[in-house]
Design an enzyme around this catalytic site. Structure first.
Site, short mmCIF file in Angstrom:
data_model
loop_
_atom_site.label_atom_id
_atom_site.label_comp_id
_atom_site.label_asym_id
_atom_site.label_seq_id
_atom_site.Cartn_x
_atom_site.Cartn_y
_atom_site.Cartn_z
CD GLU A 244 -3.02 -1.07 0.39
OE1 GLU A 244 -3.18 -0.01 -0.25
OE2 GLU A 244 -3.74 -2.06 0.26
CB CYS A 278 -1.84 7.14 1.15
SG CYS A 278 -3.24 6.43 1.99
P1 NAD Z 1 8.31 4.88 4.62
O1 NAD Z 1 8.32 4.14 3.34
O2 NAD Z 1 9.43 5.81 4.91
O3 NAD Z 1 8.26 3.87 5.87
C1 NAD Z 1 7.21 2.96 6.05
C2 NAD Z 1 7.67 1.86 6.98
O4 NAD Z 1 8.68 1.09 6.34
C3 NAD Z 1 8.27 2.34 8.30
O5 NAD Z 1 7.82 1.51 9.34
C4 NAD Z 1 9.76 2.16 8.07
O6 NAD Z 1 10.50 1.96 9.26
C5 NAD Z 1 9.78 0.92 7.22
N1 NAD Z 1 10.97 0.75 6.39
C6 NAD Z 1 11.76 1.72 5.86
N2 NAD Z 1 12.73 1.17 5.12
C7 NAD Z 1 12.56 -0.17 5.18
C8 NAD Z 1 13.25 -1.29 4.61
N3 NAD Z 1 14.32 -1.12 3.83
N4 NAD Z 1 12.79 -2.54 4.87
C9 NAD Z 1 11.68 -2.71 5.65
N5 NAD Z 1 11.01 -1.70 6.22
C10 NAD Z 1 11.44 -0.44 5.99
O7 NAD Z 1 6.90 5.63 4.66
P2 NAD Z 1 6.34 6.64 5.75
O8 NAD Z 1 7.06 7.93 5.59
O9 NAD Z 1 6.30 6.01 7.07
O10 NAD Z 1 4.83 6.83 5.25
C11 NAD Z 1 4.46 7.74 4.28
C12 NAD Z 1 4.19 7.03 2.96
O11 NAD Z 1 3.22 6.02 3.17
C13 NAD Z 1 3.59 7.95 1.92
O12 NAD Z 1 4.16 7.68 0.67
C14 NAD Z 1 2.11 7.58 1.94
O13 NAD Z 1 1.44 7.86 0.75
C15 NAD Z 1 2.19 6.12 2.19
N6 NAD Z 1 0.93 5.61 2.73
C16 NAD Z 1 0.19 4.77 1.95
C17 NAD Z 1 -1.03 4.31 2.42
C18 NAD Z 1 -1.87 3.38 1.60
O14 NAD Z 1 -2.71 2.72 2.17
N7 NAD Z 1 -1.69 3.29 0.30
C19 NAD Z 1 -1.48 4.68 3.69
C20 NAD Z 1 -0.70 5.52 4.45
C21 NAD Z 1 0.52 5.97 3.97
#
Ligand code: NAD
Length: 502
Positions: A244, A278
């Site tokens: 997502e 998002c």
């Molecule tokens: P992010 O990608 O920076 O981090 C998300 C999660 O992934 C965190 O828990 C982080 O610690 C973890 N992570 C980071 N690098 C990783 C790796 N290499 N391996 C495994 N895990 C890792 O995103 P964010 O800043 O926390 O959230 C914002 C983003 O999320 C925006 O792009 C937003 O659009 C998206 N989002 C999407 C939805 C949806 O349902 N489509 C909902 C909410 C947020």
């Protein structure tokens, strides 16, 4: 036996601090859990899974309903934890938490109907069989969550995975571990018997460790760039995942739309949660007949909306300090390419507080139009007709959700939009409807949470065909006769061969 020379001192895990993005005050400190911690959590979850799946649909629905009860009774408490970690206003935080309650009930109640064994139709060559299908839980699901909706978003995976019978190990964002802790602790009040829902705190390294810890599926919510990294790790062990990811949602305003309503919606969908949704609207395409009126009204309303860190502000600060740099970069790029700032803009960014920003005349290849900005910004552009609006809306790599405001053509325009979710004459409604799948296409990811698709996402199909009596023609044997081949060819011709005629 421990040798005298053995170092028995336990090395403490490194920790990270969480700060209130508005005040900078430290609101928590959590360990960066290791690969060994992740493996241990998954092992514990494996046992918990056997117990939890053994509870059956009714037993799990009852616990999920009690979990909903705990959240409902402690909404203010949970809202305060969300506020402290993300900076979003209390009322928005409580609203976010409240929206999850229907999902808890829906998933529990509907899991047996969606997943339980049911009969399947058989074909003419297999009419001597009874066929059935059921959807079985994978076992242990690793959930990696973001911070922007730290309750609603991860629970969209967690609740459906649990209702399907899985155990869950949850790695919340490093910006919102306290919310994760709260959820896991409250769940343990209603499911004290086994660690069915566990917490793993840490950063990217902990997230990657969870993917490698033997989980049966990963539910990832976060940015598109991180999803690619998570997918690469999952590929090492062929672990399936649901992704997502981000979006660049468009809102289309037709000439016949109720302009006041559309303005109100664009303002909310673009600026609520400081644009850190998002499914935030980031681009608006307005029929040229109503463009001037729309822009005037939107700008007037946006000027009266204020971001801040005080209780009266309707919009909080940007949660992640580094996101302010992205917003700044998009705004500067837009202006350098001829875009005009009607309200807000770079000059009104102070620390992590970004004022509502409306941009016009921004070229379609500018970053503010093509990339996720994740701030309280809207680009507004006129279109000659709604065909152009659809074409522009569909021109980005993302495809999460979209919105249409039109009295006469809402459904028709919705059909033509490339997005996982489209709402007509309303915004942010789809996540509130538990029976609808939530998810996107393209750079917005794949797989679904919520609804029947969201339940099946955390299961594998288990098909059974039982022979009830011997077949009239034995086909799957080396003793098959020429007569059986001829009969089979004849039957196939009767059934399918005439389709090309006429
Ligand atoms: P992010 O990608 O920076 O981090 C998300 C999660 O992934 C965190 O828990 C982080 O610690 C973890 N992570 C980071 N690098 C990783 C790796 N290499 N391996 C495994 N895990 C890792 O995103 P964010 O800043 O926390 O959230 C914002 C983003 O999320 C925006 O792009 C937003 O659009 C998206 N989002 C999407 C939805 C949806 O349902 N489509 C909902 C909410 C947020």
């Amino acid at each position: 036996m421990t040798s005298l020379h053995e170092n028995t001192a336990v090395t403490p895990l490194p920790v990270f601090e969480v700060r209130n993005p508005g005040t900078g005050e430290v609101v928590g400190s959590y360990p960066i859990q290791s690969a060994a911690d992740a493996v241990a959590a998954v092992e514990r979850a494996r046992d918990a899974f056997r117990w939890w799946s053994g509870l059956g649909y009714a037993g799990r629905a009852e616990r999920l309903s009690r979990f909903a009860g705990v959240i409902a009774r402690r909404l203010r408490q949970l809202g305060a934890v969300i506020h402290d970690e993300t900076g979003k206003p209390y009322s928005d935080a409580a609203l976010e938490a409240a929206l999850v309650l229907d999902h808890l009930k829906w998933a529990g109640r509907n899991a047996p109907k969606v997943l339980g064994r049911r009969r399947a139709r058989v074909g003419p060559l297999t009419f001597n069989h009874a066929a059935s299908i059921e959807y079985r839980p994978f076992g242990v699901v690793g959930v990696i969550g973001p911070w922007n909706y730290p309750v609603f978003t991860p629970l969209g995976s967690i609740v459906y995975a649990l209702a399907a019978g899985n155990a869950v190990v949850f790695k919340p964002s490093e910006y919102s571990p306290g919310v994760g802790r709260w959820l896991v602790d409250m769940f343990a009040e209603v499911v004290p018997e086994q660690p069915v829902f566990q917490l793993l705190t840490g950063d990217a390294s902990t997230g990657a460790a969870l993917c490698r810890a033997g989980v049966d599926k990963v539910a990832f919510t976060g940015s598109t760039a991180t999803a690619k990294k998570v997918m690469a790790v999952c590929a090492e062990s062929l672990t399936p995942m649901v992704a997502e990811c981000g979006g660049k949602d468009a809102l289309l305003v037709d000439a016949d739309a109720d302009i006041d309503v559309a303005v109100d919606a664009a303002l909310w969908a673009g600026m609520a949660n400081a644009g850190q949704s998002c499914i935030a609207t980031e681009r608006v395409y307005v029929h040229r007949q109503v463009y001037d009126e729309f822009v005037d009204k939107l700008t007037g309303r946006a000027r009266r909306l204020r971001a801040g860190i005080d209780d009266a502000a309707k919009i909080g600060p940007i949660t992640m300090p580094k996101q302010v740099g992205v917003i700044l970069h998009h705004l500067e790029d837009a202006v350098a390419r001829g875009g005009r700032v009607l309200t807000g803009g770079v000059a009104e960014i102070s620390g992590q507080v970004v004022q509502p920003t409306v941009l016009v005349d921004v070229p379609e290849d500018a970053l503010a139009v093509t990339e996720e900005t994740f701030g309280p910004t809207l680009t507004v552009a006129p279109v000659a007709d709604m065909d152009e609006a659809v074409e522009r809306a569909n021109a980005v790599r993302y495809g999460l959700s979209a919105v249409v405001y039109s009295k006469a053509r809402g459904g028709e325009l919705a059909d033509r939009l490339r997005a996982g979710m489209v709402s007509v004459n309303a915004v942010f409604t789809i996540p509130q409807i538990p029976s609808l799948p939530f998810g996107g296409v393209g750079d917005s990811g794949f797989g679904r949470i919520h609804g029947p698709d969201g339940l099946r996402e955390f299961t594998y199909a288990h098909a059974v065909a039982r022979q009830r009596f011997a077949p009239l023609m034995a086909l799957t044997t080396f003793d098959r006769t020429a007569k059986a081949d001829a009969a089979m060819a004849k039957i196939m011709t009767i059934l399918h061969g005439r389709r090309h005629l006429g």
